[in-house]
Design an enzyme around this catalytic site. Structure first.
Site, mmCIF file in Angstrom:
data_model
loop_
_atom_site.group_PDB
_atom_site.id
_atom_site.type_symbol
_atom_site.label_atom_id
_atom_site.label_comp_id
_atom_site.label_asym_id
_atom_site.label_seq_id
_atom_site.Cartn_x
_atom_site.Cartn_y
_atom_site.Cartn_z
ATOM 1 N N GLU A 3 -22.743 -80.547 -16.334
ATOM 2 C CA GLU A 3 -21.580 -81.107 -15.279
ATOM 3 C C GLU A 3 -21.647 -80.073 -13.811
ATOM 4 O OE1 GLU A 3 -20.493 -80.704 -18.476
ATOM 5 O OE2 GLU A 3 -19.290 -82.113 -18.845
ATOM 6 N N LYS A 57 -4.622 -87.518 -19.395
ATOM 7 C CA LYS A 57 -4.785 -88.475 -20.754
ATOM 8 C C LYS A 57 -3.799 -90.008 -20.314
ATOM 9 C CE LYS A 57 -7.560 -89.746 -24.246
ATOM 10 N NZ LYS A 57 -8.361 -89.529 -25.975
ATOM 11 N N PHE A 103 -5.965 -78.630 -27.608
ATOM 12 C CA PHE A 103 -7.941 -79.722 -27.468
ATOM 13 C C PHE A 103 -8.925 -79.411 -26.552
ATOM 14 C CE2 PHE A 103 -11.543 -81.272 -28.239
ATOM 15 C CZ PHE A 103 -12.309 -80.207 -28.955
ATOM 16 N N GLN A 104 -9.562 -78.288 -25.927
ATOM 17 C CA GLN A 104 -10.482 -78.801 -24.340
ATOM 18 C C GLN A 104 -9.008 -78.739 -23.258
ATOM 19 O OE1 GLN A 104 -12.511 -81.853 -24.971
ATOM 20 N NE2 GLN A 104 -14.314 -80.559 -25.518
ATOM 21 N N MET A 116 -37.271 -63.156 -4.710
ATOM 22 C CA MET A 116 -36.179 -62.503 -3.240
ATOM 23 C C MET A 116 -35.572 -61.702 -3.978
ATOM 24 S SD MET A 116 -35.787 -62.690 -0.689
ATOM 25 C CE MET A 116 -35.344 -64.470 0.002
#
Lengths: 582, 196
Positions: free
Chosen positions: A71, A183, A133-134, A497
């Site tokens: 993502e 959902k 869940f999630q 760097m």
């Protein structure tokens, strides 16, 4: 629609829907995106966003969905898309880890003012707060890194909320917006009676009212100035005010220097373009910041990497600050005249009042400093006599081959500073980099998005060996989508760097900057991407040409000197006038 | 110079805005001394009252960050001499202690206290006023045993005669609020809702 109807939509015993215009929340999402002119989405499916993906399946001819590999890659791609196209980037992600993986990109887009709309799936509304869940508290996690966010638990809100999301993301000072949709709302049936775009929110003032008296005061100051100096940022590009800006400069004859996000707003070879500001910027613009009498800051926010030590920054100068975001005025540098407003509107007003001036003597001072910088720094960087190649010579040959027409996407670190310093640009929206947040791993996915945003242009991602390993999974996105991105890895076998700072400020104690890399060319081959490694400068030009001429994506790894440093440099805590050439 | 500033923010009624405003302070590690949310005199417009101890320079920057939030209509700040403010405190003490040791009459007179509840086991007093006034009664009760004490955030109104009322009213008339607050109505319906 009555609330009882809404309730029944997700209940176990579904009521037979006979009306024709009943659609699901997910379809409402798709129709809204179409209405907003969205044709490309970067995303990754998952449990809580499945109804939206199910609906996307029906729209796949109208909307291109690019399946990313993570993502974070999705949102960086959307940022690249937004920056090369000037449109809003759109991201889909699922709940929980899908959404938390967006956070770095949201923070990056917020600090670099990039318009992005993220749609995340969320667990059913009745499960919110149950550690389902999630499930994660996406709204509160993303509040500090979004311009606006909103959780939809009822499908009847989807169209109006998405309309607001697009309006907020792109208006005023752009920024990222996240819409979290539970959902049940994705499944819920609603009556669709058309989409109306949002062009006004009563509590939201994207453009501050322009106050004419400030324009007049600013013009007076600038007209009287002997040594006026313009410093500009991405505001010019975001405001689509490149022409207005050029007209202002050319009438007033004022030299102008850019921040790295302002880069490409003014062509590199414009006679009044005197170079780059800030920590690794050019010599003249930094030193002369502390000698100008009027400093005109346009669409920039005086980042500490630009100003160095604030109490020694342009203290002699009167400051005119043009910005669309009132919170930026006087935030870091106190302005003498604040010019609130969209520079697309304020610049022409100012230009009208400008006296035609010739500041060539003052401009020549920048050129003198440039001569010195060329002698002491740039020559060695672009035409090195060392055995090992330098990053600068790679960019120099790239310029020669692209003629400054390519979109250059950079990651973060030494290669970024070198690319910004030496890449040449003929048109706007051509330099895409993670400026404010300094997100390593930005370039590869951002370049993918940039190519989708500007399909007719050559997109070159310039990346270090460290940053490339942060998001190299997006090679899979390139493989699957067939997008044409040229990947140029400048490999110095160090986290360069940080190593440079350790060398200069930590007695060369190289603490964990020695990074081992895999065979990048072989990895690319694994993804079906051609490539080669170059260690010898005699092959460099031919290899760059091969990369640019190659049909489709190509990976070129260039081995450069291990311990080269980027100069000039304003050491942290020093004034811009104390810039070091070595 | 740091001093007490009262920040008044007029906003839309929006879930999550409280957090957006709160993190503007916590991000900069500024301690919020008190924060109150309340309706305003105009329906649909909410009002935050926030007290912090900071320099004016910092307060001005905070105000601009607050106003940058999409749902914020206007943010203003005032010094203490520009406002009238009150806090409300409740004190729970045992009825026996009151009966044995304290002159209730004195309490009511000297501290401006009011008895809200009188029960066989305890009494609840209420005082409203400035911090020092509510604090004074805490000090008084402490040696005798204070069972519970609670104080509200500051609520404040400006001394200027019209305040923000006229501007707010005109604003609301010109652009009446349309946003309704949609709350989650499924939280107690988990038995009925299909899920996977």
């Amino acid at each position: 629609m009555s609330s009882s109807q809404q309730d029944t939509a997700v209940l176990k015993k579904p009521v037979e829907e006979k009306k024709e215009k009943m659609i699901s929340g997910s379809e409402a999402v798709m129709l809204s995106l179409l209405e907003e002119g969205v044709d490309t989405i970067f995303g990754y499916p998952g449990g809580a966003i499945m109804p939206i993906y199910d609906s996307l399946y029906d729209f796949s001819e109208k909307i291109k969905h690019i399946l990313v590999r993570h993502e974070q890659g999705g949102i960086h791609a959307a940022q690249g898309f937004a920056r090369s196209s000037g449109k809003v980037g759109v991201v889909f992600a699922t709940s929980g880890p899908g959404a938390t993986n967006l956070v770095t990109g949201l923070a990056d887009a917020l600090i670099d003012s990039t318009p992005v709309v993220c749609v995340t799936g969320q667990v059913f509304a009745h499960l919110l707060g149950t550690d389902a869940f999630q499930e994660t508290d996406v709204i509160n996690i993303t509040t500090p890194v979004t311009k606006w966010n909103y959780q939809v638990t009822d499908a009847s809100e989807i169209c109006s909320v998405l309309a607001k999301a697009f309006y907020i993301a792109k208006s005023g000072r752009p920024g990222p917006v996240l819409i979290d949709i539970t959902k049940n709302a994705q499944i819920q049936k609603i009556k669709y009676d058309g989409y109306s775009k949002c062009d006004h929110i009563r509590s939201y003032r994207p453009k501050p009212k322009i106050r004419n008296e400030y324009i007049v005061q600013a013009a007076e100051l600038i007209n009287k100035a002997e040594r006026p100096f313009v410093i500009f940022g991405q505001g010019i590009i975001l405001g689509k005010a490149e022409n207005e800006f050029k007209a202002f400069l050319e009438k007033s004859g004022i030299p102008a220097a850019w921040t790295i996000l302002g880069l490409s707003a003014l062509p590199t070879d414009h006679p009044l373009n005197v170079g780059m500001l800030g920590m690794h910027g050019n010599y003249g613009p930094n030193v002369l910041t502390n000698e100008c009498d009027v400093l005109i800051a346009i669409g920039m926010r005086f980042d500490d990497r630009v100003t160095g030590r604030l109490d020694k920054y342009a203290k002699q100068a009167k400051v005119v600050h043009l910005d669309i975001d009132p919170a930026e005025i006087d935030k870091n540098v106190k302005s003498t005249v604040p010019v609130w407003g969209d520079c697309k509107e304020t610049l022409p007003m100012l230009t009208k009042l400008m006296e035609k001036r010739d500041h060539s003597k003052w401009v020549s001072r920048f050129k003198e400093y440039m001569k010195e910088e060329v002698q002491l720094v740039i020559n060695d960087e672009l035409n090195p006599s060392t055995e090992k190649m330098t990053m600068g010579e790679v960019i120099n040959i790239l310029n020669e081959l692209t003629k400054g027409d390519a979109v250059i996407v950079t990651d973060v670190g030494q290669h970024q500073m070198v690319a910004c310093r030496y890449a040449r640009f003929t048109q706007s929206k051509s330099n895409i980099t993670s400026g404010g947040l300094g997100t390593m791993g930005f370039a590869l996915p951002a370049a993918i998005g940039a190519k989708f945003g500007a399909p007719d242009r050559t997109v070159v991602a310039i990346i270090g060996d460290g940053g490339f390993q942060m998001t190299l999974q997006e090679l899979g996105t390139i493989m699957q989508s067939g997008v044409d991105v040229k990947i140029l890895i400048l490999n110095n076998e160090f986290l360069g760097m940080v190593r440079q700072w350790q060398q200069l400020f930590h007695d060369k104690r190289y603490s964990f900057v020695d990074i081992t890399s895999p065979d990048f060319v072989m990895i690319a081959k694994g993804y079906g991407i051609d490539g080669q490694r170059v260690s010898d400068r005699t092959n460099l030009k031919a290899a760059l040409k091969t990369m640019l001429d190659h049909k489709g994506s190509y990976l070129l790894e260039v081995m450069v000197g291990k311990e080269n440093n980027v100069f000039p440099m304003v050491p942290q805590g020093c004034s811009v006038a104390e810039i070091r050439l070595k | 110079m740091k001093q007490e500033y009262t920040i008044t923010v007029h906003t839309e009624n929006h879930i999550g805005l409280l957090n957006r405003i709160a993190i503007i302070f916590s991000r900069r590690k500024i301690n919020v001394q008190s924060m109150n949310t309340s309706p305003s005199e105009i329906p649909g417009i909410h009002r935050f009252t926030i007290v912090i101890n900071e320099s004016e320079e910092v307060v001005v920057k905070l105000i601009r960050q607050i106003e940058k939030q999409v749902e914020v209509l206007k943010a203003r700040y005032n010094t203490n001499d520009e406002i009238i403010w009150q806090e409300l405190a409740l004190y729970k003490v045992s009825t026996d202690m009151i009966a044995d040791k304290i002159s209730v009459e004195r309490l009511l007179r000297e501290y401006g206290a009011r008895a809200v509840v009188i029960r066989r086991d305890f009494v609840i007093f209420e005082v409203s006023g400035h911090r020092e006034e509510t604090e004074r009664l805490v000090k008084f009760f402490e040696p005798h045993g204070l069972i519970e004490f609670v104080r509200t955030a500051r609520v404040a109104i400006t001394k200027s005669s019209q305040g923000f009322h006229q501007t707010l009213k005109e604003f609301e008339e010109k652009e009446p609020g349309t946003d309704r607050v949609v709350e989650n109505k499924y939280l107690d319906k988990n038995e009925e809702v299909f899920s996977m």
